[in-house]
Design an enzyme around this catalytic site. Structure first.
Site, short mmCIF file in Angstrom:
data_model
loop_
_atom_site.label_atom_id
_atom_site.label_comp_id
_atom_site.label_asym_id
_atom_site.label_seq_id
_atom_site.Cartn_x
_atom_site.Cartn_y
_atom_site.Cartn_z
NE ARG A 241 -4.01 -2.04 2.29
CZ ARG A 241 -4.71 -2.12 3.40
NH1 ARG A 241 -5.06 -1.32 4.22
NH2 ARG A 241 -5.74 -3.15 3.13
CG ASN A 277 -0.69 -7.27 -0.20
OD1 ASN A 277 -1.44 -7.97 -0.54
ND2 ASN A 277 -1.33 -6.46 1.09
CD GLU A 278 -4.50 -4.95 0.07
OE1 GLU A 278 -4.33 -4.05 0.82
OE2 GLU A 278 -5.42 -5.94 0.32
CG ASN A 279 2.53 -3.01 -4.80
OD1 ASN A 279 2.48 -4.27 -5.15
ND2 ASN A 279 2.83 -2.62 -3.64
NE ARG A 316 -5.37 -10.24 -1.78
CZ ARG A 316 -5.77 -9.18 -1.82
NH1 ARG A 316 -5.02 -7.88 -1.43
NH2 ARG A 316 -7.06 -8.85 -1.60
#
Length: 669
Positions: A241, A277-279, A316
């Site tokens: 994030r 993750n969740e970039n 992801r």
């Protein structure tokens, strides 16, 4: 030196101050801990020592020809050494030395290629048979200095088939996975080795053969356990994030990736290096440039393949980067953050068709331990099938936005049991599926969820934060575990409710061929297990109940093996109004006193669906057991079925309980 008695003092200063140019982002849904919470060792480094050994164990697709190429990295001071004799041993899983080689080294700079072993018909590593070989290196120089290093290795070949399933050692393997955070009730990230071992063994007993270690490099103890237990691993760096920072931020990410791969290179359990993750989640930087994020993702992907061509890369939830990595997982939360769980298969198929290699990680539902429901779907009448399963901004908040289970549902164990049961039976009928990983194995602390029933806890685990099993643990076990098991739903549901004579479903989760249900001594017949017969794979009975106490036994059979499970519950037929007061009781065991709270209406009838908040207090010489992040170990927490519980280490003093709108309650210990 006199001051310290001849010892040399060593002090370590840690700083967890927020720096936006350091991974991970504070927007992440997990606590970023400071301090030292893993083993710290002072290492004696002689003139010659081995810093790293890279033992690349490979085997052909037929599993008949194996090779082990060994490289070593020595300390910088060793570069001044003229020569050394290096002996390599390859030791099989039984401890027998299969091969030995001795070489003379004159070069100690960089990564030095030592030698290669060829081995016929190696015993392959797999989740069912995690066979570990040992590569042992001993280097000796003229002055007698000896450096020894051992690494556990394993032979396997794997493939994520393009537009197809996952293959291990030439056979399809459905990856049955979960997730892990370094977090535990009472100790946070500072888990002991015994706790880590207990956690991983519980996963294996549930039937797990795959784990994603989220969202940072984890202790080598965990990797060692995955190697020995037979659990395949996706491990990732904490680019999670917030967006993309500047040069120092990006250099840190590459350094983290390099360290992770080099430190865990030899672990046979590892199949994926995770790059992020969740970039697609902005917020830390004024600029959110998807092109720059893509370029950096490409750099990480190239670096990973350069350092380790034998493993795959994955991320992801970042659709604009899904074509860069080898394996991709979209966001699919069917039945929780979006839509209904009955849509899981179709949504997953679309995700599968959108990339070359698909793996679904993160699915499940928050569930407040010990909260159960007679009809968990009743709260979801406004939740419609949407054909979409992705999580969006604000979905984790328990109010506002579109109708969804995460805001409109009851957060009961009952609902998660249904969702898991449906999803697992669907995964049995998806031959193209590589696998999926439920999120997460254990409840964990987070700064992002202040409104949850247990404040600042992500409650999607199949166990509580202290590893107490929730009911859904047994649902997974019934689909995944090999050892025969049976579990009647509701061991933590002491009082059910309904009308006099109303039929109530009693479910047994089992991996056995058949089960019989006996209620108060009367058999209600045997039923065959059929995985596609939802719910409970057909092992369910509708029993008419009247007010009173019931003892239930399930007898399951698999071949010649017969196992049993039993439990008791009370059935309440009295209807209740809104909560009017709290009734407190207590029990003592040794030096610990436990206080129980029950909400009742003005007529003294138990309010069995109440979700009011309890706030506990304690005055005395003991210690209240709170801040554990569990339903029964938190100072401020929502009720489960109108009940609450807190314990005190001590046998004197007073416990107080507050509940908004009701008179305060007290009990003397």
């Amino acid at each position: 030196m006199k001051r310290f008695g001849g010892m040399v003092p060593v002090s370590v200063r840690t700083d967890n101050s927020r720096d936006v140019e350091i991974m991970p982002s504070n927007l992440s849904d997990f606590n970023v801990y400071g301090g030292l919470y893993r083993y710290v060792n002072l290492v004696y480094a002689p003139k010659l020592h081995v810093e790293k050994v890279f033992a690349a164990a490979q085997v052909d697709q037929a599993g008949k020809k194996g090779t082990v190429n060994v490289r070593a990295r020595f300390n910088k001071e060793a570069a001044g050494t003229n020569s050394a004799e290096v002996k390599l041993n390859l030791i099989d899983p039984s401890g027998k030395t299969l091969q030995s080689k001795t070489v003379q080294l004159q070069n100690f700079k960089g990564d030095v290629n030592i030698s290669t072993f060829d081995i016929n018909k190696p015993i392959l590593w797999s989740p069912d048979q995690p066979m570990l070989y040992t590569a042992e290196l001993t280097a000796t120089i003229d002055d007698g200095t000896i450096a020894t290093h051992k690494e556990k290795i394993g032979f396997k070949n794997f493939e994520f088939v393009k537009k197809g399933p996952f293959m291990l050692n030439g056979k399809r393997l459905l990856l049955r996975g979960t997730h892990r955070h370094e977090d535990h009730g009472g100790v946070g990230a500072a888990m002991t080795e015994d706790l880590m071992r207990k956690e991983m063994i519980m996963m294996k007993e549930m039937g797990v053969n795959f784990i994603r270690l989220g969202h940072y490099q984890q202790s080598r103890i965990i990797l060692n356990l995955c190697d020995s237990l037979g659990i395949l691993v996706w491990e990732e760096i904490p680019w999670c994030r917030g967006g993309l920072g500047g040069e120092s931020y990006q250099a840190m990410g590459k350094r983290m990736l390099t360290n992770m791969i080099e430190q865990h290179y030899n672990h046979p359990s590892v199949i994926i290096w995770g790059l992020g993750n969740e970039n697609d989640w902005p917020g830390d930087f004024p600029e959110f440039d998807t092109l720059k994020i893509r370029n950096y993702m490409k750099e990480l992907n190239d670096l990973s393949h350069k350092l380790d061509p034998s493993r795959k890369t994955a991320i992801r939830r970042c659709d604009f980067c899904k074509d860069i990595v080898d394996v991709y997982s979209p966001s699919i939360w069917a039945g929780w953050y979006r839509g209904r769980y009955e849509e899981y298969k179709e949504i997953s198929r679309r995700g599968f068709e959108s990339v070359d290699r698909f793996l679904h990680v993160e699915w499940g539902a928050d569930n407040h331990a010990l909260r159960h429901s007679e009809d968990p779907e009743a709260y979801l009448k406004e939740v419609k099938a949407t054909g979409e399963g992705d999580e969006r901004s604000g979905d984790a908040v328990r109010r506002g936005g579109n109708a969804r289970a995460s805001s409109d549902g009851d957060w009961s164990e009952s609902y998660f049991v249904n969702l898991a049961d449906w999803t697992l039976k669907e995964q049995e009928t998806m031959p193209w599926l590589t696998g999926a990983a439920q999120w997460p194995f254990k409840d964990f602390s987070t700064p992002a969820r202040p409104e949850n029933p247990i404040r600042y806890m992500n409650q999607k685990g199949v166990t509580e934060r202290d590893l107490t099993k929730k009911e859904t643990y047994y649902v997974f076990q019934s689909y995944w575990a090999q050892k025969p098991m049976v579990h009647i739903y509701g061991h933590t549901w002491p009082v059910r409710w309904g009308n006099e004579g109303e039929e109530k479903m009693i479910k047994a989760f089992s991996n056995c061929d058949e089960a019989e249900l006996i209620v108060n001594g009367k058999s209600y017949g045997k039923k065959k297990r059929q995985s596609q017969d939802f719910p409970a794979a057909g092992l369910r009975w509708n029993i008419p109940l009247t007010k009173g106490t019931y003892h239930v036994k399930a007898i399951a059979k698999k071949g010649k093996t017969i196992i049993e499970d039993e439990m008791s519950f009370e059935y309440q037929t009295e209807k209740w109004g809104k909560p009017a007061k709290m009734l407190l009781t207590k029990s003592t065991s040794g030096d610990t006193t436990t206080v129980y709270v029950q909400l009742v209406d003005k007529n003294g009838v138990r309010c069995l669906d109440a979700k009011n908040n309890f706030r506990y207090g304690y005055t005395g010489s003991g210690r209240i057991l709170d801040n554990l992040g569990t339903s029964r170990g938190s100072r401020y927490v929502e009720a489960f079925n109108g009940r609450g519980q807190i314990s005190v280490k001590g046998t004197n003093g007073f416990v107080s309980v507050q509940c908004e709108g009701l008179p305060n309650a007290f009990i003397e210990l």
